[in-house]
Structures are given as structure tokens and as C-alpha cells.
Design an enzyme around this catalytic site. Structure first.
Site, PDB file in Angstrom:
ATOM      1  N   ARG A  47       0.847  -1.202   0.000  1.00  0.00           N
ATOM      2  CA  ARG A  47       0.000   0.000   0.000  1.00  0.00           C
ATOM      3  C   ARG A  47       0.877   1.245   0.000  1.00  0.00           C
ATOM      4  NH1 ARG A  47      -1.304   1.619   4.660  1.00  0.00           N
ATOM      5  NH2 ARG A  47      -2.237  -0.295   5.441  1.00  0.00           N
ATOM      6  N   TYR A  99     -17.506  17.575 -13.697  1.00  0.00           N
ATOM      7  CA  TYR A  99     -17.994  16.187 -13.668  1.00  0.00           C
ATOM      8  C   TYR A  99     -18.944  16.006 -12.480  1.00  0.00           C
ATOM      9  CZ  TYR A  99     -17.990  11.177 -12.872  1.00  0.00           C
ATOM     10  OH  TYR A  99     -18.375   9.881 -12.631  1.00  0.00           O
ATOM     11  N   ASP A 171      -8.281  19.819 -12.966  1.00  0.00           N
ATOM     12  CA  ASP A 171      -8.632  18.494 -13.485  1.00  0.00           C
ATOM     13  C   ASP A 171      -8.339  18.522 -14.986  1.00  0.00           C
ATOM     14  OD1 ASP A 171      -9.929  16.269 -14.553  1.00  0.00           O
ATOM     15  OD2 ASP A 171     -11.535  16.308 -13.050  1.00  0.00           O
ATOM     16  N   LYS A 196      -9.467   7.569 -18.316  1.00  0.00           N
ATOM     17  CA  LYS A 196      -9.903   8.108 -19.600  1.00  0.00           C
ATOM     18  C   LYS A 196      -8.763   8.048 -20.633  1.00  0.00           C
ATOM     19  CE  LYS A 196     -13.725   8.507 -17.523  1.00  0.00           C
ATOM     20  NZ  LYS A 196     -13.625   9.010 -16.214  1.00  0.00           N
TER      21      LYS A 196
HETATM   22  O1  P1T Z   1     -14.270   7.720 -12.860  1.00  0.00           O
HETATM   23  P1  P1T Z   1     -13.042   8.169 -12.135  1.00  0.00           P
HETATM   24  O2  P1T Z   1     -11.770   7.567 -12.632  1.00  0.00           O
HETATM   25  O3  P1T Z   1     -13.168   8.102 -10.641  1.00  0.00           O
HETATM   26  O4  P1T Z   1     -12.854   9.745 -12.485  1.00  0.00           O
HETATM   27  C1  P1T Z   1     -13.756  10.719 -12.083  1.00  0.00           C
HETATM   28  C2  P1T Z   1     -13.701  11.896 -13.030  1.00  0.00           C
HETATM   29  C3  P1T Z   1     -13.011  13.033 -12.651  1.00  0.00           C
HETATM   30  N1  P1T Z   1     -12.915  14.111 -13.467  1.00  0.00           N
HETATM   31  C4  P1T Z   1     -13.473  14.115 -14.695  1.00  0.00           C
HETATM   32  C5  P1T Z   1     -13.358  15.326 -15.549  1.00  0.00           C
HETATM   33  C6  P1T Z   1     -14.192  12.996 -15.138  1.00  0.00           C
HETATM   34  O5  P1T Z   1     -14.740  13.042 -16.355  1.00  0.00           O
HETATM   35  C7  P1T Z   1     -14.317  11.867 -14.287  1.00  0.00           C
HETATM   36  C8  P1T Z   1     -15.120  10.671 -14.670  1.00  0.00           C
HETATM   37  N2  P1T Z   1     -16.028  10.913 -15.720  1.00  0.00           N
HETATM   38  C9  P1T Z   1     -16.884   9.993 -16.262  1.00  0.00           C
HETATM   39  C10 P1T Z   1     -17.002   8.741 -15.826  1.00  0.00           C
HETATM   40  C11 P1T Z   1     -17.694  10.518 -17.369  1.00  0.00           C
HETATM   41  O6  P1T Z   1     -18.284   9.734 -18.138  1.00  0.00           O
HETATM   42  O7  P1T Z   1     -17.742  11.753 -17.517  1.00  0.00           O
END
Ligand code: P1T
Length: 380
Positions: A47, A99, A171, A196
Site C-alpha cells: 500500500r 464532472y 482536473d 480516460k
Molecule cells: O471515474 P473516475 O476515474 O473516478 O474519475 C472521475 C472523473 C473526474 N474528473 C473528470 C473530468 C471525469 O470526467 C471523471 C469521470 N467521468 C466519467 C465517468 C464521465 O463519463 O464523464
């Protein structure tokens, strides 16, 4: 080293002293043998650290022009770690267009612990300063924003946060380091949903932070270990592999995104098209200043303006898959009001433009003619 070389070699020196493998081994282990219980140097409990994770963290730092990369089990876990820098009574100014999961984390989890959030339209950075008081600690931005593709001027925002001694977090999920490097523009923390474009193949959930400042990095590494939302070594390997083709993938995402945005604009059944490459996009000049290109994310509304008209389109698409997420090689379509942004109350959602007829496209790297043909038949 220039960017494309960094995606492949950045931070990857001496990754396998045992056998000199070209890719880092996947260290699938929970723990490492120690020579002594005290003063042990190197890895101990996984961890706290793992060599595959370290290889990825060094790659992340390298592509974002930062000193320290810190990986988490998801994008939200990375955002969660940033908020844990704060204490009850502290205030955060966040972009109002972001988001839906970030909004939910702020309002449903951290408000309970006494942190106050101000949601502000940051397309005009002058709006930020009005909300700053002696409790403000952090400004949270996303650019381009999800799903409205608003552009926030990172450099101008950083001038404000530096003047008031606040942390600025960006972000960078939609743009990635290929299109913009927020730390170079004055941000303190750059965050990614590595799920992503960094992973790039829709097969791994992960998040990351990159910072320059050693004290800040120490605090975030402490939170990473103390809260424990760490990614596994297989997932770290996948994201590291994804980063190696980031530049070529993003180039094609941008080309296809541009063609799709222009096609949508010409379709009589489409009302608004949101894409920062259009000259009439409100912050097109800022996008041109801070980004290398305009990205592969495009949102649009239907002329009919109804929920049903949007549902019909996303249900009729055949090459685009109706699914949450973005940034993979395959094209996806989503309906933000009922999917990614459903946790934002309707009246707040609509204020930022997330109306019932809004559709968001993550334009993939297929042949663009096939994508346009698919949109043509679904929009008919
Ligand atoms: O899904 P995760 O890896 O926890 O990420 C969250 C997140 C944070 N910031 C942005 C700009 C994001 O688009 C996302 C996750 N977004 C999607 C799952 C979506 O379909 O927009």
C-alpha cells in the site's frame, strides 16, 4: 526531452535492475522482505509503495512537467486525497460546470465534514475573486469542462490564487498533458481520471495527481498511504502502457473531434454544438492560447430540445456506444442529464447548460467517415 519521447521514456530509467526488461515487471505482491525491522530502505508493504506503481508515477510526473506523480485507485480517489489536505471550516471555490461525480463528492461527502463549497462560473475568472475570504484554501477547476466544454484560463486563475495564497488544482482529464500542462501555467496540482485518455483503452479505473512542491507531495503521499485508495500493479502497468501511445491517440482524437463537430454544426436537426475549436466558442482565444489542439470531446443539443429526441439519437447510434466514460479508442455517446451529471439537481444542472436534450460524444479513433455516417442515420 520533448513530449512524445517523454510519453515513452520519461522517468523510466533503470526500472528493472534484475533483468533489464524494457517494460517494468508487474510486482504482484503485497509485501517485500526487509533485512531489518528498523531503518529499512526500499519497498516494504505494497500500500505504501510498489515498483510498478513508482514507474507509472514517474511517467505521470514526466509528462505533466512536474516533480512528483501520485497514483490512486480512481479519479475520484485522487480528488478525495486533495480535499483531505483541508480541515473543517475551510472553503473551496469550484467551477460550477464539472464532472457530476466531483460535485457529488464535494457536496455529499466533504460538506458533511464542515468544508464549504462555492460553485462559480469560471469562464470569466473575475467571478472567482468575489468568493475569496480568509477561510478559502483551494480553487478547483476543470478545463475543458465536462460536459459543456467551457474553457477556464489557467494562467489568469493562477495569478489570482497566488495573490491570495490559495492552492490551485486543475482536473486535466479532458485535455491531458498532450494538449496542456497546467503546472507550467501556474497550477499547484494537476489531477487526472487516468481511466480516460491516459489509460486510453477503456479497461482500467485509475486516478492521479502531479505536483511540483515537495511539502505538498509529502502531504499527498501521506494521504495516499494513510487513506489507502491505491491502484494495483496490473492497473499501473496498463496505464503506463496507455501513456506510451498518448500523443498519437490524442492527435487522432483531435482530428476526428474536429470533423464530427463541424458535421454536427451543419446538421439541421442539431441546435448548439459545444467544442472549443469553433471561433465563436466564448473562450476560443483562451483555448488557442493554452491548448495545443481542441480535443476529441464534443457536446450538442437537438433542435427539438426534448429528452425523447436525445434518447432516440443515443439509442439509435451503432458505431458510437451508449455508455458512461470517455477517452478510450472507441467512440462513446452519453446523456449527461440522466447519466454522468444526474447527481446535480436539475435547476443547477440547467443553469450550466446541461439540458435534457444535451448529448456528449467522446469521439474515438475509428475512421471518421464511419462516425459521421453513424451520426447521420441516428439524427435523421
Ligand atoms: O471515474 P473516475 O476515474 O473516478 O474519475 C472521475 C472523473 C473526474 N474528473 C473528470 C473530468 C471525469 O470526467 C471523471 C469521470 N467521468 C466519467 C465517468 C464521465 O463519463 O464523464
Amino acid at each position: 526531452m520533448k513530449f512524445n519521447t517523454k510519453t515513452i521514456h520519461g522517468g523510466q530509467q533503470n526500472i528493472d535492475p534484475a533483468y533489464n526488461s524494457v517494460m517494468p515487471p508487474i510486482y504482484q505482491t503485497t509485501t517485500f522482505a526487509q533485512s531489518t525491522p528498523h531503518g529499512h530502505k526500499g519497498f516494504d508493504y505494497a500500500r505504501s509503495g510498489n515498483p510498478t506503481r513508482s514507474a507509472l508515477e514517474q511517467s505521470l510526473a514526466s509528462i505533466e512537467n512536474g516533480n512528483y506523480g501520485i497514483a490512486f485507485g480512481s479519479g475520484l480517489a485522487a480528488i478525495d486525497a486533495v480535499l483531505k489536505l483541508l480541515k473543517p471550516g475551510d472553503e473551496v471555490i469550484s467551477t460550477s460546470d464539472l464532472y457530476g461525480g466531483s460535485y457529488r463528492l464535494f457536496t455529499s461527502i466533504f460538506e458533511k465534514f464542515g468544508i464549504k463549497f462555492h460553485f462559480v462560473g469560471m469562464d470569466n475568472v473575475a467571478h472567482i475573486e468575489k468568493h475569496i475570504n480568509e477561510n478559502t484554501k483551494l480553487v478547483w477547476t476543470e478545463t475543458p469542462t465536462n460536459p459543456m466544454m467551457n474553457i477556464i484560463d489557467i494562467e489568469e486563475t493562477a495569478i489570482i490564487t497566488k495573490k491570495h495564497n490559495l492552492l490551485l488544482a486543475v482536473d486535466n482529464t479532458f485535455a491531458t498533458a498532450y494538449l496542456q500542462t497546467p503546472l507550467d501555467l501556474g497550477a499547484d496540482i494537476v489531477m487526472h481520471s487516468a481511466t480516460k485518455y491516459l489509460g486510453g483503452h477503456s479497461d482500467v479505473i485509475m486516478g492521479s495527481l502531479v505536483v511540483n512542491n515537495k511539502d505538498l507531495a509529502d502531504q499527498l503521499f501521506f494521504i495516499q498511504n494513510a487513506s489507502g485508495a491505491v491502484p494495483g500493479p496490473q492497473d499501473c502497468f496498463l496505464v503506463l502502457r496507455g501513456i506510451k501511445t498518448l500523443h498519437v491517440r490524442i492527435q487522432r482524437h483531435c482530428e476526428n473531434g474536429k470533423a464530427v463537430a463541424h458535421y454536427l454544426k451543419s446538421n439541421p436537426n442539431v441546435d448548439q454544438v459545444y467544442w472549443p475549436g469553433f471561433e465563436d466558442h466564448p473562450n476560443h482565444d483562451i483555448a488557442t492560447k493554452q491548448m495545443k489542439d481542441y480535443g476529441g470531446m464534443v457536446s450538442f443539443t437537438t433542435k427539438k430540445g426534448t429528452l425523447e429526441s436525445a434518447f432516440k439519437i443515443v439509442e439509435n447510434l451503432k458505431v458510437f456506444t451508449l455508455a458512461e466514460s470517455l477517452g478510450g479508442v472507441e467512440s462513446l455517446a452519453g446523456h449527461p442529464a440522466s447519466m454522468t451529471h444526474a447527481s446535480i439537481p436539475k435547476k443547477d444542472r440547467e443553469k450550466t447548460g446541461i439540458v435534457d436534450s444535451l448529448i456528449r460524444l467522446s469521439v474515438g479513433i475509428e475512421d471518421v467517415e464511419d462516425l459521421i455516417d453513424d451520426l447521420k442515420q441516428a439524427l435523421n
